[in-house]
Design a protein around this motif. Sequence first.
Motif, PDB file in Angstrom:
ATOM      1  N   VAL A  49       0.871  -1.174   0.000  1.00  0.00           N
ATOM      2  CA  VAL A  49       0.000   0.000   0.000  1.00  0.00           C
ATOM      3  C   VAL A  49       0.908   1.224   0.000  1.00  0.00           C
ATOM      4  O   VAL A  49       1.751   1.375   0.890  1.00  0.00           O
ATOM      5  CB  VAL A  49      -0.919   0.029   1.232  1.00  0.00           C
ATOM      6  N   SER A  50       0.775   2.078  -1.007  1.00  0.00           N
ATOM      7  CA  SER A  50       1.572   3.299  -1.121  1.00  0.00           C
ATOM      8  C   SER A  50       0.697   4.489  -0.761  1.00  0.00           C
ATOM      9  O   SER A  50      -0.454   4.577  -1.207  1.00  0.00           O
ATOM     10  CB  SER A  50       2.113   3.456  -2.543  1.00  0.00           C
ATOM     11  N   VAL A  51       1.245   5.401   0.037  1.00  0.00           N
ATOM     12  CA  VAL A  51       0.444   6.513   0.553  1.00  0.00           C
ATOM     13  C   VAL A  51       1.195   7.829   0.376  1.00  0.00           C
ATOM     14  O   VAL A  51       2.384   7.927   0.714  1.00  0.00           O
ATOM     15  CB  VAL A  51       0.116   6.321   2.050  1.00  0.00           C
ATOM     16  N   PHE A  60      -3.726   9.884   0.317  1.00  0.00           N
ATOM     17  CA  PHE A  60      -4.162   9.186  -0.889  1.00  0.00           C
ATOM     18  C   PHE A  60      -3.056   8.242  -1.356  1.00  0.00           C
ATOM     19  O   PHE A  60      -1.908   8.322  -0.900  1.00  0.00           O
ATOM     20  CB  PHE A  60      -4.491  10.194  -1.995  1.00  0.00           C
ATOM     21  N   GLY A  61      -3.401   7.331  -2.264  1.00  0.00           N
ATOM     22  CA  GLY A  61      -2.380   6.405  -2.741  1.00  0.00           C
ATOM     23  C   GLY A  61      -2.966   5.255  -3.526  1.00  0.00           C
ATOM     24  O   GLY A  61      -4.006   5.394  -4.171  1.00  0.00           O
ATOM     25  N   GLY A  62      -2.288   4.094  -3.442  1.00  0.00           N
ATOM     26  CA  GLY A  62      -2.735   2.952  -4.220  1.00  0.00           C
ATOM     27  C   GLY A  62      -2.261   1.635  -3.643  1.00  0.00           C
ATOM     28  O   GLY A  62      -1.326   1.581  -2.836  1.00  0.00           O
ATOM     29  N   ALA A 101      -1.868  -1.757 -14.818  1.00  0.00           N
ATOM     30  CA  ALA A 101      -2.131  -1.373 -13.429  1.00  0.00           C
ATOM     31  C   ALA A 101      -0.967  -0.619 -12.798  1.00  0.00           C
ATOM     32  O   ALA A 101      -1.143   0.419 -12.156  1.00  0.00           O
ATOM     33  CB  ALA A 101      -2.467  -2.603 -12.597  1.00  0.00           C
ATOM     34  N   VAL A 102       0.242  -1.143 -12.962  1.00  0.00           N
ATOM     35  CA  VAL A 102       1.428  -0.552 -12.339  1.00  0.00           C
ATOM     36  C   VAL A 102       2.573  -0.587 -13.344  1.00  0.00           C
ATOM     37  O   VAL A 102       2.746  -1.573 -14.066  1.00  0.00           O
ATOM     38  CB  VAL A 102       1.842  -1.316 -11.060  1.00  0.00           C
ATOM     39  N   LYS A 103       3.353   0.496 -13.376  1.00  0.00           N
ATOM     40  CA  LYS A 103       4.518   0.558 -14.251  1.00  0.00           C
ATOM     41  C   LYS A 103       5.775   0.634 -13.388  1.00  0.00           C
ATOM     42  O   LYS A 103       5.818   1.372 -12.398  1.00  0.00           O
ATOM     43  CB  LYS A 103       4.439   1.770 -15.179  1.00  0.00           C
ATOM     44  N   MET A 104       6.781  -0.126 -13.769  1.00  0.00           N
ATOM     45  CA  MET A 104       7.995  -0.230 -12.964  1.00  0.00           C
ATOM     46  C   MET A 104       9.059   0.729 -13.488  1.00  0.00           C
ATOM     47  O   MET A 104       9.824   0.400 -14.395  1.00  0.00           O
ATOM     48  CB  MET A 104       8.504  -1.676 -12.979  1.00  0.00           C
ATOM     49  N   ILE A 105       9.082   1.936 -12.927  1.00  0.00           N
ATOM     50  CA  ILE A 105       9.972   2.996 -13.378  1.00  0.00           C
ATOM     51  C   ILE A 105      11.069   3.235 -12.338  1.00  0.00           C
ATOM     52  O   ILE A 105      10.786   3.396 -11.149  1.00  0.00           O
ATOM     53  CB  ILE A 105       9.188   4.298 -13.624  1.00  0.00           C
ATOM     54  N   ALA A 106      12.313   3.294 -12.777  1.00  0.00           N
ATOM     55  CA  ALA A 106      13.441   3.435 -11.853  1.00  0.00           C
ATOM     56  C   ALA A 106      13.504   4.814 -11.211  1.00  0.00           C
ATOM     57  O   ALA A 106      13.839   4.950 -10.032  1.00  0.00           O
ATOM     58  CB  ALA A 106      14.750   3.137 -12.584  1.00  0.00           C
ATOM     59  N   ASN A 107      13.173   5.858 -11.979  1.00  0.00           N
ATOM     60  CA  ASN A 107      13.355   7.230 -11.500  1.00  0.00           C
ATOM     61  C   ASN A 107      12.084   7.798 -10.882  1.00  0.00           C
ATOM     62  O   ASN A 107      11.761   8.972 -11.057  1.00  0.00           O
ATOM     63  CB  ASN A 107      13.815   8.128 -12.659  1.00  0.00           C
ATOM     64  N   ALA A 108      11.343   6.953 -10.170  1.00  0.00           N
ATOM     65  CA  ALA A 108      10.102   7.405  -9.541  1.00  0.00           C
ATOM     66  C   ALA A 108       9.727   6.446  -8.427  1.00  0.00           C
ATOM     67  O   ALA A 108      10.263   5.340  -8.318  1.00  0.00           O
ATOM     68  CB  ALA A 108       8.973   7.485 -10.570  1.00  0.00           C
ATOM     69  N   GLY A 109       8.784   6.893  -7.623  1.00  0.00           N
ATOM     70  CA  GLY A 109       8.233   6.035  -6.596  1.00  0.00           C
ATOM     71  C   GLY A 109       7.111   5.187  -7.177  1.00  0.00           C
ATOM     72  O   GLY A 109       7.120   4.858  -8.368  1.00  0.00           O
ATOM     73  N   PRO A 110       6.115   4.831  -6.385  1.00  0.00           N
ATOM     74  CA  PRO A 110       4.993   4.014  -6.870  1.00  0.00           C
ATOM     75  C   PRO A 110       4.325   4.658  -8.082  1.00  0.00           C
ATOM     76  O   PRO A 110       3.942   5.830  -8.042  1.00  0.00           O
ATOM     77  CB  PRO A 110       4.058   3.968  -5.660  1.00  0.00           C
ATOM     78  N   GLU A 152       4.830   7.186   1.962  1.00  0.00           N
ATOM     79  CA  GLU A 152       5.114   5.946   2.676  1.00  0.00           C
ATOM     80  C   GLU A 152       4.661   4.753   1.839  1.00  0.00           C
ATOM     81  O   GLU A 152       3.682   4.843   1.098  1.00  0.00           O
ATOM     82  CB  GLU A 152       4.394   5.904   4.027  1.00  0.00           C
ATOM     83  N   VAL A 153       5.374   3.645   2.002  1.00  0.00           N
ATOM     84  CA  VAL A 153       4.970   2.385   1.374  1.00  0.00           C
ATOM     85  C   VAL A 153       4.952   1.314   2.457  1.00  0.00           C
ATOM     86  O   VAL A 153       5.929   1.153   3.199  1.00  0.00           O
ATOM     87  CB  VAL A 153       5.919   1.972   0.234  1.00  0.00           C
ATOM     88  N   TYR A 154       3.839   0.614   2.538  1.00  0.00           N
ATOM     89  CA  TYR A 154       3.650  -0.436   3.533  1.00  0.00           C
ATOM     90  C   TYR A 154       3.514  -1.784   2.831  1.00  0.00           C
ATOM     91  O   TYR A 154       2.873  -1.889   1.779  1.00  0.00           O
ATOM     92  CB  TYR A 154       2.374  -0.209   4.347  1.00  0.00           C
ATOM     93  N   GLN A 155       4.095  -2.807   3.437  1.00  0.00           N
ATOM     94  CA  GLN A 155       3.840  -4.163   2.965  1.00  0.00           C
ATOM     95  C   GLN A 155       2.673  -4.744   3.747  1.00  0.00           C
ATOM     96  O   GLN A 155       2.577  -4.567   4.967  1.00  0.00           O
ATOM     97  CB  GLN A 155       5.071  -5.054   3.142  1.00  0.00           C
ATOM     98  N   VAL A 156       1.778  -5.412   3.036  1.00  0.00           N
ATOM     99  CA  VAL A 156       0.628  -6.049   3.674  1.00  0.00           C
ATOM    100  C   VAL A 156       1.065  -7.425   4.150  1.00  0.00           C
ATOM    101  O   VAL A 156       1.532  -8.245   3.360  1.00  0.00           O
ATOM    102  CB  VAL A 156      -0.550  -6.169   2.692  1.00  0.00           C
ATOM    103  N   GLU A 157       0.927  -7.673   5.450  1.00  0.00           N
ATOM    104  CA  GLU A 157       1.398  -8.928   6.030  1.00  0.00           C
ATOM    105  C   GLU A 157       0.254  -9.705   6.654  1.00  0.00           C
ATOM    106  O   GLU A 157      -0.668  -9.125   7.207  1.00  0.00           O
ATOM    107  CB  GLU A 157       2.464  -8.673   7.101  1.00  0.00           C
TER     108      GLU A 157
END
Length: 301
Positions: A49-51, A60-62, A101-110, A152-157
């Motif tokens: 979860v990215s906030v 807000f986030g995703g 849904a999601v793009k994996m970009i090196a020069n950015a966050g989520p 912030e980025v959280y891992q769902v556990e």
Amino acid sequence: MNPRLTKSQQRTICSQLGRFKLQLLYKASIHGFTGAAFHQQCDNRSPTVSVGYNNSGYVFGGYTKQPFSQSGQYVNDDQAFLFTFSGEKLLKYPVTSSGHAVKMIANAGPYFGEALVLVNGSQAVVYSNPGNYYNFTAAEMHGNDLNLTECEVYQVEGNTVCGQQKLTTSYPDSFSLSFSHYTPQTQTYPHSVTQARVLLIGPVGAGKSSFFNSVNSVFRGHVTSQAISGSSTTSLTTQFRSYSVKAGRGGKPLPIILCDTMGLEESKGAGLDIDDLSSILKGHLPDCYQVLHYISMTLNV
């Protein structure tokens, strides 16, 4: 690191996921508002979860179930969604094209589709383009304030229901069914024994009590810790215990009883006493019997 996301907000997000705990991985004010810092903390971690937070008070986030990377490619996620808080209420915006849904970009966050990017271009800013694979309004999402005060980025556990950890097992239903209908057999008096007793024997720390807890958890369907277990140089179990295994919450006892006792030790006069072991095998010891060695140590005899 202290999460900025409140406990109430965490519970609200988790209610959408069916999971219990959010573990903070990345905090931009500590690790840095850069893509490199984000990827160092979050790559190959999932679900997440990215906030984002801004000066206007928006949170807000995703969410994505896919692990982050720096491949430069889109990843498919039919469960991804964006969100924003309106007071305590969560507004949710599901992905409209799961392949983007999601793009994996090196020069950015989520980087959610082409719709919402946190820490865009390795800066404390948001890129927002509603309608590109997620439908929302900028005013509702972040109040048109594109400057981040925190990310912030959280891992769902865990996998939980109502705060209780739920156990997922690969055992087929046929195994559980056949086990529950097992009938111990004796040569002299067939069908006279309704439950088989299994004695767990091993050195201190071998995991006898933990083994029972694991077996019990499998058949209960959730994690239980009925038997005392842990790490110690001496046995944590000081009594002879007989544990019945039940099928499900409030279910009937299965045709097996697991018996636990003190661990074996090399030192003379330590651990399980041989006389107690003989009595256990003959069925002479009742449940909760205090073993001889522990009584001797307590009384210093």
